[in-house]
Write an enzyme that holds these catalytic residues in place. Structure first.
Site, short mmCIF file in Angstrom:
data_model
loop_
_atom_site.label_atom_id
_atom_site.label_comp_id
_atom_site.label_asym_id
_atom_site.label_seq_id
_atom_site.Cartn_x
_atom_site.Cartn_y
_atom_site.Cartn_z
CG HIS A 39 -3.23 3.56 2.12
ND1 HIS A 39 -3.68 3.15 0.89
CD2 HIS A 39 -3.23 2.45 2.91
CE1 HIS A 39 -3.94 1.86 0.93
NE2 HIS A 39 -3.68 1.41 2.14
CB CYS A 70 -0.94 -0.01 1.19
SG CYS A 70 -2.08 -1.40 1.14
CG ASN A 101 -6.46 -0.83 1.13
OD1 ASN A 101 -5.77 -0.35 0.23
ND2 ASN A 101 -5.94 -1.34 2.23
N1 ACO Z 1 -18.34 -8.81 8.99
C1 ACO Z 1 -18.72 -9.10 10.24
N2 ACO Z 1 -17.86 -9.45 11.22
C2 ACO Z 1 -16.54 -9.51 10.90
C3 ACO Z 1 -16.08 -9.21 9.60
C4 ACO Z 1 -17.04 -8.86 8.64
N3 ACO Z 1 -16.71 -8.56 7.36
N4 ACO Z 1 -14.74 -9.33 9.59
C5 ACO Z 1 -14.37 -9.68 10.82
N5 ACO Z 1 -15.47 -9.80 11.63
C6 ACO Z 1 -15.53 -10.16 13.03
C7 ACO Z 1 -14.31 -10.90 13.53
O1 ACO Z 1 -14.41 -12.27 13.23
C8 ACO Z 1 -14.37 -10.60 15.01
O2 ACO Z 1 -15.29 -11.48 15.59
P1 ACO Z 1 -15.06 -12.05 17.08
O3 ACO Z 1 -15.01 -10.85 17.96
O4 ACO Z 1 -16.25 -12.93 17.29
O5 ACO Z 1 -13.75 -12.77 17.00
C9 ACO Z 1 -14.95 -9.18 15.09
O6 ACO Z 1 -15.55 -8.95 13.80
C10 ACO Z 1 -13.90 -8.11 15.35
O7 ACO Z 1 -12.79 -8.32 14.48
P2 ACO Z 1 -11.57 -7.34 14.46
O8 ACO Z 1 -10.56 -7.84 13.48
O9 ACO Z 1 -11.12 -7.08 15.88
O10 ACO Z 1 -12.27 -6.00 13.90
P3 ACO Z 1 -11.67 -4.56 13.76
O11 ACO Z 1 -12.55 -3.60 14.45
O12 ACO Z 1 -10.21 -4.52 14.07
O13 ACO Z 1 -11.84 -4.27 12.19
C11 ACO Z 1 -10.46 -4.25 10.22
C12 ACO Z 1 -11.21 -5.11 11.25
C13 ACO Z 1 -11.50 -3.45 9.49
C14 ACO Z 1 -9.73 -5.19 9.26
C15 ACO Z 1 -9.48 -3.31 10.91
O14 ACO Z 1 -8.74 -4.00 11.87
C16 ACO Z 1 -8.49 -2.63 9.96
O15 ACO Z 1 -8.86 -1.83 9.13
N6 ACO Z 1 -7.18 -2.93 10.10
C17 ACO Z 1 -6.10 -2.22 9.37
C18 ACO Z 1 -6.07 -2.53 7.91
C19 ACO Z 1 -4.87 -1.86 7.29
O16 ACO Z 1 -4.60 -0.69 7.53
N7 ACO Z 1 -4.09 -2.59 6.52
C20 ACO Z 1 -2.86 -2.02 5.97
C21 ACO Z 1 -2.96 -1.73 4.57
S1 ACO Z 1 -3.45 -3.13 3.62
C22 ACO Z 1 -2.07 -3.70 2.72
O17 ACO Z 1 -0.98 -3.25 2.86
C23 ACO Z 1 -2.30 -4.86 1.77
#
Ligand code: ACO
Length: 329
Positions: free
Chosen positions: A256, A117, A286
């Site tokens: 980003h 990214c 993204n």
């Molecule tokens: N729909 C419903 N529930 C979901 C989904 C979904 N699509 N995806 C995950 N969940 C659930 C999980 O299973 C988890 O359930 P549990 O509590 O029963 O275990 C719950 O939601 C919470 O999951 P988290 O991963 O803690 O959710 P979070 O609030 O952290 O959001 C997200 C997830 C959106 C991925 C976030 O963490 C994020 O944006 N992270 C950073 C991403 C990023 O910046 N990446 C870098 C760039 S990408 C690259 O370089 C390729």
């Protein structure tokens, strides 16, 4: 001796036609529109058509940037493509783009940069160095991705986040210090590989394979989130300090587009109202290396970004890699 700096003289972008909404995803995955919007800020993303490759998106963005700048592809001295999803292992997508642009006559160098990214910021920094050193006068920098091809569409934690697209800028040497790219700041820390990566790769003998579910993107989102917020806060401080600037002097944040909550935290660090932040995440998701140039092009073309304004571009991604560019438009 005249000091040369790199000025952006044109931008362009391209998004595939097909829109994939959260509602459509929720029809095949255990997720909801509400969960995706509230956790990420994403409402929909674009998906490349079968047979539409990263180089196709890149070329369309590049052609728009060339038209904006009013220059011919043959006048470029260098072509850099930032991508995580190249058409082929080789040749580089940049050489494919060169050919499709009809810019082979001068046989100028073309190669890819892979920093996930943060790839576009890395490529922008390389282009800036090429121009400052006098090695090139005009450089085409593209961020282009078909991230949909490395998603496991059964994995609700990752596939809802990403989209396809491309953005491009043309940098040109100019003799006006204080204009164009003022500074770039790049970082990487390879110790976080396990938090964000694909489990496919040629040398490991694994290719993307939907049947076995191998080769796709895996992310421990919550842990990546915390690292991204921390790294980007440090980057904002580093960029301001290096340029002797106050937060209030930045006109636009062009971040980003990974997660609306990460963008909010960076804006907060800058003490910036959200109407000074260029946001596309709701419509693009993204798009990895394409996200910053896509956002930049949108704000340039709709007139928000005006000559003389100060822009902070930043990105964080797999590796981890992260970086910023301070630009006087
Ligand atoms: N729909 C419903 N529930 C979901 C989904 C979904 N699509 N995806 C995950 N969940 C659930 C999980 O299973 C988890 O359930 P549990 O509590 O029963 O275990 C719950 O939601 C919470 O999951 P988290 O991963 O803690 O959710 P979070 O609030 O952290 O959001 C997200 C997830 C959106 C991925 C976030 O963490 C994020 O944006 N992270 C950073 C991403 C990023 O910046 N990446 C870098 C760039 S990408 C690259 O370089 C390729």
């Amino acid at each position: 001796m005249t000091i040369r700096v790199a000025r952006i003289i044109g931008s362009g972008s391209y998004l595939p036609e097909r829109t994939l909404t959260n509602a459509e995803l929720a029809s095949s995955l255990d997720t909801t529109d509400e969960w995706i919007r509230s956790r990420t800020g994403i409402a929909e993303r674009r998906i490349a058509a079968p047979g539409e490759w990263t180089s196709d998106l890149a070329v369309l963005a590049a052609e728009r940037a060339l038209a904006y700048a009013g220059i011919a592809a043959d006048s470029l001295d260098f072509i850099l493509v930032a991508t995580t999803t190249p058409d082929l292992i080789f040749p580089a997508t940049a050489t494919i783009v060169q050919r499709k642009l009809g810019a082979t006559r001068r046989q100028v160098p073309a190669f890819d940069i892979q920093a996930v990214c943060a790839g576009f910021i890395y490529a922008l920094s390389m282009a800036d160095s090429l121009i400052r050193s006098g090695a090139a006068r005009r450089v085409l920098v593209i961020g282009a991705e078909t991230m949909s091809r490395i998603m496991d569409w059964r994995d609700r934690a990752t596939c809802i986040l990403f989209g396809d697209g491309a953005g491009a800028v043309i940098l040109e040497s100019c003799a006006e210090p204080g204009r164009g790219i003022l500074s770039t700041h790049l970082h990487a820390d390879g110790s976080y590989e396990e938090l964000l990566r694909t489990d496919g790769g040629l040398s490991r003998g694994l290719l993307v394979d939907a049947a076995s579910g191998r080769g796709f993107t895996h992310m421990r989102g919550n842990e990546v989130f915390k690292q991204a917020v921390k790294a980007l806060e440090g980057l904002v401080d580093e960029t301001l300090t290096a340029n002797g600037l106050e937060k209030s002097q930045i006109d636009w944040l062009v971040p980003h587009q990974a997660n609306i909550r990460i963008i909010h935290s960076t804006a907060k660090r800058l003490g910036m109202a959200m109407d000074r932040v260029v946001m596309t995440i709701d419509r693009h998701g993204n798009t990895s290396a394409a996200s910053v140039p896509l956002a930049l092009d949108e704000a340039v073309r709709d007139g928000r970004i005006q000559p003389g304004q100060l822009l902070l571009l930043e990105a964080f991604g797999g590796g981890f890699t992260w970086g910023s560019a301070l630009v006087r438009w």
